[in-house]
Design an enzyme around this catalytic site. Structure first.
Site, PDB file in Angstrom:
ATOM      1  N   GLU A 111       0.850  -1.193   0.000  1.00  0.00           N
ATOM      2  CA  GLU A 111       0.000   0.000   0.000  1.00  0.00           C
ATOM      3  C   GLU A 111       0.889   1.248   0.000  1.00  0.00           C
ATOM      4  O   GLU A 111       1.838   1.332   0.777  1.00  0.00           O
ATOM      5  CB  GLU A 111      -0.870   0.040   1.260  1.00  0.00           C
ATOM      6  CG  GLU A 111      -1.889  -1.073   1.374  1.00  0.00           C
ATOM      7  CD  GLU A 111      -3.227  -0.719   0.706  1.00  0.00           C
ATOM      8  OE1 GLU A 111      -3.346   0.418   0.170  1.00  0.00           O
ATOM      9  OE2 GLU A 111      -4.125  -1.572   0.744  1.00  0.00           O
ATOM     10  N   HIS A 183      -4.062  -3.179  -8.062  1.00  0.00           N
ATOM     11  CA  HIS A 183      -5.361  -3.656  -7.563  1.00  0.00           C
ATOM     12  C   HIS A 183      -6.433  -3.478  -8.648  1.00  0.00           C
ATOM     13  O   HIS A 183      -7.323  -4.300  -8.811  1.00  0.00           O
ATOM     14  CB  HIS A 183      -5.716  -2.862  -6.300  1.00  0.00           C
ATOM     15  CG  HIS A 183      -6.743  -3.511  -5.438  1.00  0.00           C
ATOM     16  ND1 HIS A 183      -7.293  -2.876  -4.350  1.00  0.00           N
ATOM     17  CD2 HIS A 183      -7.334  -4.739  -5.499  1.00  0.00           C
ATOM     18  CE1 HIS A 183      -8.179  -3.697  -3.785  1.00  0.00           C
ATOM     19  NE2 HIS A 183      -8.220  -4.819  -4.458  1.00  0.00           N
ATOM     20  N   ASP A 193      -7.022   1.672  -7.955  1.00  0.00           N
ATOM     21  CA  ASP A 193      -5.674   1.880  -7.418  1.00  0.00           C
ATOM     22  C   ASP A 193      -4.698   0.850  -7.978  1.00  0.00           C
ATOM     23  O   ASP A 193      -5.107  -0.266  -8.278  1.00  0.00           O
ATOM     24  CB  ASP A 193      -5.687   1.839  -5.877  1.00  0.00           C
ATOM     25  CG  ASP A 193      -6.139   0.497  -5.301  1.00  0.00           C
ATOM     26  OD1 ASP A 193      -7.151  -0.044  -5.782  1.00  0.00           O
ATOM     27  OD2 ASP A 193      -5.482  -0.004  -4.366  1.00  0.00           O
TER      28      ASP A 193
HETATM   29 ZN   LIG Z   1      -6.283  -1.510  -3.233  1.00  0.00          ZN
END
Ligand SMILES: [Zn+2]
Length: 315
Positions: A111, A183, A193
């Protein structure tokens, strides 16, 4: 700060834990336990759509949230690891890619602290969903392959992209990683994203080369440069590339020869892609198409069928 080369990194991985400068560990309870053998073989890149590194770490380590990831990378390059890399994290959700579903079972989730898609305001600023405002210089205007109109995206920082690249290289050295995806590519009907501000194609190229030790260092440096160049020219190129809409194709031949260049005289890059597998089309030249899957190369278009982008991923 253009990235002329990847900065020297102190990162190392010992017993599934990342060690190095500006790295910390904060355990998340959100795991399904250890990966099965031969996994992880995939890296999934995300943006947090959060307001800070700490706020995202808080969410990803809260038992109530039901989400987690292996790593969160801050805008200053700090890395927080939330689960050992031999444990399954909950970052992908309902997902499918290359014939498999539930990508959490196979993938490392990274992330990046980033506000995500921003809304233009009347006063010329741009606003995140949580109400923070950004100057135009902090945004990239680009068409997301999963969307139909141009959008504004929060830029990643150079150090964030460099740290992501270093971390991915390290993971490739420790696990049988064959795939790097966003993603948005494994859940295209739900997710956008890491979005167009992240140079995922350049990173794929860099990692592919990283696995081929016979390639010269200068060649590697060129590709590292490409990440920087891509970042700098992103805004312009996104407006000019003809391949604005994400184009994909399925393989119609039983054996597909993927070559280094757009003719049969170029050397083979790969011939293991199977009939029915889905490739991304990056560009076309005559009857040749440059495609991306776990590798990048050229194929003759008579052996692929271009299809609507969402078709293979839905259902
Ligand atoms: Zn994501």
């Amino acid at each position: 700060m253009p990235l002329s080369t990847l900065p020297k990194t102190s990162l190392r991985l010992t017993e599934h834990r990342l060690l190095g400068e500006n790295v910390s560990f904060q355990l998340s309870p959100n795991t399904s336990g250890p990966f099965e053998s031969n996994a992880p073989d995939t890296i999934v890149v995300h943006f947090t759509a959060g307001s800070s590194l700490q706020s995202s770490v808080d969410v990803l380590t809260s038992a109530d949230s039901g989400v987690s990831a292996h790593f969160v990378i801050g805008r200053n390059g700090d890395i927080v690891q939330l689960l050992p890399t031999n444990q399954i994290a909950w970052h992908a959700g309902v997902s499918a890619y290359a014939g498999r579903t539930d990508l959490n079972r196979y993938s490392i989730g990274i992330e990046l602290d980033n506000a995500g898609q921003l809304k233009p305001r009347d006063d010329g600023l741009f606003e995140s969903w949580f109400g923070k405002r950004y100057d135009k210089s902090e945004t990239i205007e680009a068409l997301h392959p999963n969307q139909s109109v141009m959008g504004y995206w929060h830029k990643y920082t150079d150090i964030q992209i460099a740290k992501t690249a270093s971390l991915c290289r390290l993971l490739c050295a420790h696990y049988p990683i064959s795939t790097l995806v966003g993603h948005e590519e494994i859940a295209p009907s739900r997710k956008v994203d890491p979005g167009p501000a992240f140079p995922i194609e350049a990173l794929r190229k860099l990692l592919m080369l990283g696995a081929y030790e016979q390639e010269s260092q200068s060649h590697k440096d060129n590709l590292t440069n490409e990440i920087a160049v891509r970042q700098e020219t992103h805004e312009r190129s996104e407006n000019t590339v003809h391949n604005k809409k994400g184009r994909v194709a399925s393989v119609s031949a039983n054996t597909l020869n993927v070559r280094k260049g757009p003719s049969a005289s170029f050397a083979l890059v790969d011939n293991t892609v199977q009939k029915g597998e889905v490739l991304k089309i990056l560009e076309t030249q005559g009857e040749w198409a440059k495609v991306s899957f776990t590798k990048i190369g050229w194929v003759n278009t008579q052996y692929i069928n271009e299809i609507s982008e969402r078709l293979p991923f839905e259902g």
